[in-house]
Each structure stands twice: as structure tokens, then as C-alpha cells.
Design a protein around this motif. Structure first.
Motif, mmCIF file in Angstrom:
data_model
loop_
_atom_site.group_PDB
_atom_site.id
_atom_site.type_symbol
_atom_site.label_atom_id
_atom_site.label_comp_id
_atom_site.label_asym_id
_atom_site.label_seq_id
_atom_site.Cartn_x
_atom_site.Cartn_y
_atom_site.Cartn_z
ATOM 1 N N PRO A 44 2.520 -5.843 -34.004
ATOM 2 C CA PRO A 44 3.288 -4.671 -33.580
ATOM 3 C C PRO A 44 4.587 -4.567 -34.359
ATOM 4 N N LEU A 45 4.948 -3.344 -34.734
ATOM 5 C CA LEU A 45 6.221 -3.051 -35.379
ATOM 6 C C LEU A 45 6.860 -1.870 -34.655
ATOM 7 N N THR A 46 8.148 -1.684 -34.862
ATOM 8 C CA THR A 46 8.868 -0.603 -34.185
ATOM 9 C C THR A 46 9.469 0.337 -35.217
ATOM 10 N N THR A 47 9.255 1.637 -35.031
ATOM 11 C CA THR A 47 9.772 2.638 -35.969
ATOM 12 C C THR A 47 11.250 2.914 -35.707
ATOM 13 N N THR A 52 6.396 1.998 -30.826
ATOM 14 C CA THR A 52 5.663 0.797 -31.214
ATOM 15 C C THR A 52 4.369 1.196 -31.916
ATOM 16 N N ARG A 54 1.024 -0.412 -34.556
ATOM 17 C CA ARG A 54 0.312 -1.597 -35.048
ATOM 18 C C ARG A 54 0.116 -1.479 -36.558
ATOM 19 N N GLY A 135 10.826 -5.297 -36.254
ATOM 20 C CA GLY A 135 9.958 -6.017 -35.330
ATOM 21 C C GLY A 135 10.399 -7.462 -35.201
ATOM 22 N N LYS A 136 9.516 -8.299 -34.701
ATOM 23 C CA LYS A 136 9.827 -9.723 -34.596
ATOM 24 C C LYS A 136 9.809 -10.349 -35.993
#
Length: 319
Positions: A44-47, A52, A54, A135-136
Motif C-alpha cells: 500500500p502507498l498513499t497519494t 490509499t 496498491r 508510505g511505510k
């Protein structure tokens, strides 16, 4: 330019090609799928808008993409990378968000929260079809490694990463590495050829071309400076340069253009003021020679004309 064809779960075979792009089809859907869900992690990444997504399912699957890595506090290549890719985005026009998608992944997720990335994108005038992603840290490291955007020697570089642009056709399993700071028109042609886009626009014959006569200062301004600056058209990503040589000492200008990072580190008051005003678009070190800088300044001076009232007071520092 590197054309990359992946041939096994962990290996990459790279062919260096000169003068032409050669694309090798993987031959079947099952072959192409080896570089799909089984290869790319679906982390998962965040814009920049806080959504969120994938990596594989939402960003890569079934798409043609261009991906680079940046971080908003970068002092060297990132501002130039982003400015050049904005030019590339404009050249691609209506294809953006339809035939190709841009992704810029931060390698500094602790600092680059969605709101920071959004401000960064807005500063550069980024349009549709381009996401900035955070993201993380462990997810970003895995994603950039699998995308070929993370190499062991990057950690020792001045910028912490290489200025690479990975262009991919995920359904076909074809990937190509370019420089993210290359000439935008060259990149537009390269990307279009790689992805098989047909250009039906009538072209003039080379026999009709006139001899190219280009002033050195104009060449360096157009190729190195125009992505961030205008002369007399207002602030762009960086400040308008109209009347620059009239309001700043030429010795200072030469030193600043040649080593802006060094002057910022030395806490030069004007360099600091410029950094604070244009934080996300800090002046990169373009590694121009003194002769190249002199040519650029002469070009800016000539384009500024000879206004009756020269600027006496600097708008940033008040002196």
C-alpha cells in the motif's frame, strides 16, 4: 539509454542501445505475467491527496507508466527532475492519465507526508495523470528495489538516489531506464517510440530545415534554466529573471549559479532568502562552467532590454 528485459525472478538483463530502440515481446500473456503480480509487491502507498493505493493492482496493472523517486527536501537533482518531467507531461498532453501515468515516489516518507507532497506538486504545476506517493519506509524500499529505482551505490551519492526514470509497459513486460533530467523533447520521442505510439502529424522534410544558429547563452538558458524561470513573464517555479543583472551583483550571481548549494550551506543571506521563498524549487547545482554562466547572464541581460528605471532594491532581501 537502457532497454531492460526481465528474465527470471531476481535478475535483469540490460542492453545498451545507440540510435534506436529495440523492444522484444515476451510472446504470450503467461510470459508477461511473470512480471506482473508474481513479481511486483502489492504494497500500500498513499497519494498526495491521502488516498490509499496498491502498487500493483492500482498503479501498474494493465498500464504504461513512468516512475521516478524524489524527496521534497532534496538539494540537488530532485527540483530539476520534477521541473523536466513537468515539461515532459505538457508535451505528452492528452495522453497523460489515459495512455501513460506518472508516479513520483518519495524516499523520505517520515518528512514527506501527503500534504507536503501535495504542496510540492502544486508548486510545480503538476497536472492530471501524475501521483506523488508516500508510505511505510519498508514498503517504499521494496517497491523501489523491484522497480529498478534503488541501487546499493545510491546511498553514497550526493543526492541519495540516481536521477532515473523507469518507463514500463506492464502488460507487455517491457521496461526502459532513462535519465529523468534528460531533454524533455527527447524523452517524449523516446517514450512514444518505446510504447509504440503513432504520430500522424505531418512533418517537414529535413531538406527544408534551415541552418541552426544558436547563441550559447540562449542554448544554456533554454536547456538548463527555462524549466524553472522566465524572463519577463512572471515567477514560474523559480523567480522571474527580468532585470536580474541590474539588481544583483554579477560576481555574486556567478558564484551563486555555479554553487548554490555551497552558498546555502554557508548561510549567504540572499541564498537563504531565496531558499525560504522558493523552498520546494531550490536552485540545483547545474555544474555550469564560468564561461557558460557568463553566457547565460549575458543572454538574460540582453533579453531584459534597457529599462529606463533599473530595479534599485531587491524584492526579497530589501537591499
Amino acid at each position: 539509454m537502457n532497454i531492460v528485459r526481465r528474465r527470471g525472478r531476481g535478475s535483469i538483463t540490460t542492453a545498451l542501445l545507440v540510435g534506436a530502440v529495440v523492444c522484444i515481446s515476451l510472446g504470450s500473456a503467461s510470459a508477461a505475467n511473470r512480471w506482473g503480480a508474481d513479481y511486483f509487491p502489492n504494497v500500500p502507498l498513499t497519494t498526495q491527496d491521502g488516498a490509499t493505493v496498491r502498487l500493483y493492482d492500482d498503479l501498474l496493472k494493465g498500464k504504461s507508466v513512468a516512475i521516478n523517486v524524489i524527496y521534497t527536501s532534496c538539494k540537488d537533482e530532485c527540483p530539476l527532475e520534477t521541473a523536466r518531467l513537468v515539461q515532459l507531461q505538457r508535451l505528452l498532453g492528452e495522453r497523460m492519465g489515459k495512455d501513460i501515468f506518472f508516479y513520483s515516489i518519495t524516499i523520505d516518507p517520515k518528512r514527506d507526508k501527503p500534504e507536503v507532497l501535495k504542496a510540492y506538486a502544486q508548486k510545480y504545476g503538476v497536472g492530471r495523470g501524475w501521483l506523488f506517493l508516500t508510505g511505510k519506509e519498508e514498503d517504499i524500499k521494496l517497491a523501489t528495489k523491484k522497480l529498478g529505482l534503488s541501487r546499493v551505490r545510491d546511498a553514497g551519492s550526493k543526492d541519495g538516489h540516481s536521477a532515473s526514470l523507469m518507463v514500463g509497459n506492464e502488460p507487455a513486460g517491457l521496461w526502459m531506464r532513462n535519465s529523468a533530467v534528460d531533454n524533455p523533447q527527447f524523452l517524449a520521442t523516446t517514450v512514444g517510440n518505446f510504447l509504440g505510439w503513432k504520430d500522424t502529424t505531418p512533418k517537414q522534410s529535413y531538406a527544408e530545415a534551415r541552418p541552426l544558429v544558436l547563441d550559447p547563452g540562449e542554448y544554456f538558458f533554454q536547456s538548463q534554466c527555462s524549466v524553472c524561470h522566465t524572463i519577463g513573464q512572471g515567477d514560474k517555479v523559480g523567480p522571474d529573471l527580468l532585470g536580474l543583472t541590474a539588481r544583483r551583483d554579477r560576481t555574486w550571481l556567478t558564484r551563486y549559479i555555479m554553487a548554490p548549494d555551497k552558498m546555502l550551506a554557508e548561510r549567504d543571506p540572499i541564498a537563504v532568502a531565496l531558499f525560504e521563498k522558493y523552498q520546494y524549487a531550490r536552485m540545483p547545482n547545474l555544474r555550469l562552467s564560468s564561461a557558460e554562466v557568463a553566457a547565460v547572464l549575458s543572454y538574460v541581460e540582453a533579453r531584459s532590454g534597457n529599462p529606463r528605471e533599473r530595479v534599485r532594491k531587491d524584492s526579497i532581501t530589501g537591499r
